[in-house]
Design a protein around this motif. Structure first.
Motif, PDB file in Angstrom:
ATOM      1  N   HIS A   1      -1.100 -15.571  23.666  1.00 22.02           N
ATOM      2  CA  HIS A   1      -1.691 -14.424  24.352  1.00 22.02           C
ATOM      3  C   HIS A   1      -1.431 -14.554  25.852  1.00 22.02           C
ATOM      4  CE1 HIS A   1      -3.907 -13.060  20.740  1.00 22.02           C
ATOM      5  NE2 HIS A   1      -3.929 -14.347  20.463  1.00 22.02           N
ATOM      6  N   ALA A   2      -1.166 -13.418  26.465  1.00 21.51           N
ATOM      7  CA  ALA A   2      -0.820 -13.423  27.890  1.00 21.51           C
ATOM      8  C   ALA A   2      -1.904 -14.102  28.711  1.00 21.51           C
ATOM      9  CB  ALA A   2      -0.630 -11.984  28.373  1.00 21.51           C
TER      10      ALA A   2
ATOM     11  N   THR B   1     -10.801  -6.082  27.943  1.00 22.12           N
ATOM     12  CA  THR B   1      -9.430  -5.618  28.187  1.00 22.12           C
ATOM     13  C   THR B   1      -9.425  -4.528  29.250  1.00 22.12           C
ATOM     14  OG1 THR B   1      -8.793  -6.136  25.908  1.00 22.12           O
ATOM     15  CG2 THR B   1      -7.395  -4.580  27.116  1.00 22.12           C
TER      16      THR B   1
ATOM     17  N   LYS C   1      -7.597  -4.624  32.971  1.00 20.71           N
ATOM     18  CA  LYS C   1      -6.709  -3.554  33.420  1.00 20.71           C
ATOM     19  C   LYS C   1      -7.184  -3.004  34.760  1.00 20.71           C
ATOM     20  CE  LYS C   1      -4.788   0.906  31.994  1.00 20.71           C
ATOM     21  NZ  LYS C   1      -4.760   1.944  30.915  1.00 20.71           N
TER      22      LYS C   1
ATOM     23  N   TYR D   1      -4.686  -6.724  35.980  1.00 20.82           N
ATOM     24  CA  TYR D   1      -4.109  -7.819  35.191  1.00 20.82           C
ATOM     25  C   TYR D   1      -3.755  -7.394  33.764  1.00 20.82           C
ATOM     26  CZ  TYR D   1      -4.717 -11.238  38.844  1.00 20.82           C
ATOM     27  OH  TYR D   1      -4.593 -11.944  40.019  1.00 20.82           O
ATOM     28  N   SER D   2      -3.545  -6.112  33.564  1.00 17.04           N
ATOM     29  CA  SER D   2      -3.107  -5.641  32.249  1.00 17.04           C
ATOM     30  C   SER D   2      -1.727  -6.221  31.935  1.00 17.04           C
ATOM     31  CB  SER D   2      -3.038  -4.115  32.232  1.00 17.04           C
ATOM     32  OG  SER D   2      -2.584  -3.663  30.970  1.00 17.04           O
ATOM     33  N   GLY D   3      -1.590  -6.837  30.771  1.00 15.25           N
ATOM     34  CA  GLY D   3      -0.327  -7.445  30.378  1.00 15.25           C
ATOM     35  C   GLY D   3      -0.097  -8.824  30.973  1.00 15.25           C
ATOM     36  N   LYS D   4      -0.934  -9.221  31.937  1.00 17.12           N
ATOM     37  CA  LYS D   4      -0.798 -10.537  32.569  1.00 17.12           C
ATOM     38  C   LYS D   4      -1.836 -11.528  32.037  1.00 17.12           C
ATOM     39  CE  LYS D   4       0.673  -8.444  36.961  1.00 17.12           C
ATOM     40  NZ  LYS D   4       0.321  -8.332  38.413  1.00 17.12           N
TER      41      LYS D   4
ATOM     42  N   THR E   1      -5.156 -11.818  29.055  1.00 16.27           N
ATOM     43  CA  THR E   1      -5.974 -11.247  27.985  1.00 16.27           C
ATOM     44  C   THR E   1      -7.231 -12.086  27.817  1.00 16.27           C
ATOM     45  OG1 THR E   1      -4.918 -12.598  26.271  1.00 16.27           O
ATOM     46  CG2 THR E   1      -3.917 -10.447  26.757  1.00 16.27           C
TER      47      THR E   1
END
Length: 411
Positions: free
Chosen positions: A207-208, A320, A324, A328-331, A333
């Protein structure tokens, strides 16, 4: 010479006051009973004595079937075998096969392996048997179970996305049948080729999560978040404890002992992998943050209650959404916090067993033969307090210094 038996002859034979027979040659005859029943019999001699073999009741058994049975009996006689004894032996084998059910074989297999298994392994085997195998296979004779039948059981497991369970189940099915063959309970292993129909299981993806060098910047962004205090505290708790996100957001007040700084996750708790129990030490920062929530949600079961229904826990997308919102969305979790904490604690040089237990990896019963659900609790309490202090320092620092352990926790 006896007249040949025909359907017409048998059908027209009328019952009399006493049983009588009509013969058709080569020992095959039909006994006509006073009540009207008509029985096929084969008269033959074996070892100098006259014998009688039942071939069925007319018309349930046709004349053609009775003649085939008589012909088979004559083949056995030419081979020196008594047809009646051959039938008796086959019936005995059939009854034994009926008694040799999957449940019977599985119970013997479990009993045989119990002395060599750890308690956690034994419990896991029994759970898998009770949930996935015995309900559909338990009463089935071992020899009657087909590969297709076992495949259907595994497909049901795979449909619920439990691919690891399916993999272990295939291994245990093969082991049960290998044991049963060695014990003489069956002759074949229908589980041997189940791997060829297994669903593809992709390699697990991490997970990211950010690197430790990015931690100060991330913590500052988290600290400036001005949304829900519940979501923010839930996020911090994930960092402070490294518990699974689903467990963290569904935390109940009944699981907390804030005076002792403990969070006890009971066995069978929904969201806990394989239902294991787990004890989490809470650093003082976590205790303080949770106490501030007591006036807000203390009268409800869940600590982090839902936005629209306070009887329900926080939604699984809440953290989540926070990540976002702070960029930090996608960076990063929620689950990625576990990787972040694991990396940091291992780099700090803490005992790997302490870290694994904090992450609730594996059954506590399997860790170095220790059967205490709170294994390494004192060591982990020190470790996680130092981690929380480290986060506090990182929040206030511009550049994160080399990761180092503050003090040597008692080993």
């Amino acid at each position: 010479m006896a007249s040949k038996l025909t359907d017409v002859r048998i059908r027209n034979a009328k019952p009399g006051a006493k049983p009588y027979k009509i013969s058709g040659g080569h020992g095959l005859c039909v006994f006509i009973m006073p009540a009207g029943a008509k029985y096929f019999r084969l008269r033959y001699r074996y070892a100098g004595k006259e014998k009688m073999l039942s071939l069925g009741v007319y018309p349930e058994v046709s004349l053609k079937e009775a003649e085939a049975g008589a012909a088979q009996a004559h083949v056995l006689l030419r081979q020196g075998t008594n047809p009646s004894e051959d039938r008796r032996e086959k019936k005995l084998l059939l009854r034994q096969a009926e008694r040799h059910t999957f449940a019977f074989a599985a119970s013997l297999w479990v009993e045989h392996n119990t002395p060599r298994w750890k308690p956690a392994t034994l419990e896991k085997v029994r759970q898998y048997l009770d949930k996935d195998l015995l309900p559909s296979l338990g009463k089935r004779p071992l020899g009657n179970i087909t590969p297709m039948e076992l495949g259907a059981v595994l497909e049901r497991i795979e449909r619920r996305k439990a691919l690891n369970v399916a993999k272990k189940t295939r291994q245990w099915l093969a082991a049960i049948y290998a044991f049963a063959i060695a014990k003489g309970l069956t002759a074949s292993n229908p589980a041997i080729h189940l791997g060829s129909i297994a669903l593809y299981q992709p390699e697990p993806k991490n997970h990211a999560h950010i690197g430790l060098e990015e931690l100060p910047k991330f913590l500052k962004a988290l600290e400036t978040y001005d949304g829900s205090v519940l979501v923010k505290t839930c996020t911090w708790l994930g960092l402070w404890t490294a518990n699974r996100p689903g467990i963290t957001r569904t935390l109940k007040w009944s699981e907390l002992d804030l005076d002792q700084g403990l969070w006890t996750i009971p066995k069978g708790r929904e969201g806990m992998k394989r239902g294991y129990s787990h004890v989490t030490p809470l650093p003082t920062q976590a205790v303080e943050a949770l106490r501030t929530l007591e006036p807000i949600t203390g009268r409800y079961p869940y600590v982090f209650v839902g936005r629209n229904d306070w009887r329900k826990p926080l939604s699984d997308g809440a953290v989540t959404g926070l990540l976002k919102a702070i960029g930090y969305s996608g960076k990063q979790t929620a689950h990625g916090f576990r990787h972040l904490v694991s990396t940091a604690l291992n780099e700090k040089g803490y005992d790997a067993d302490w870290v694994e237990r904090q992450l609730a990896h594996g059954d506590p019963d399997e860790i170095r033969g220790t059967y205490n659900k709170a294994v390494y609790l004192d060591q982990r309490r020190t470790m996680m307090q130092e981690w929380a202090d480290y986060l506090e320092d990182a929040l206030r620092s511009e550049v994160l210094q080399t990761v180092r352990k503050r003090s040597d926790a008692s080993r």
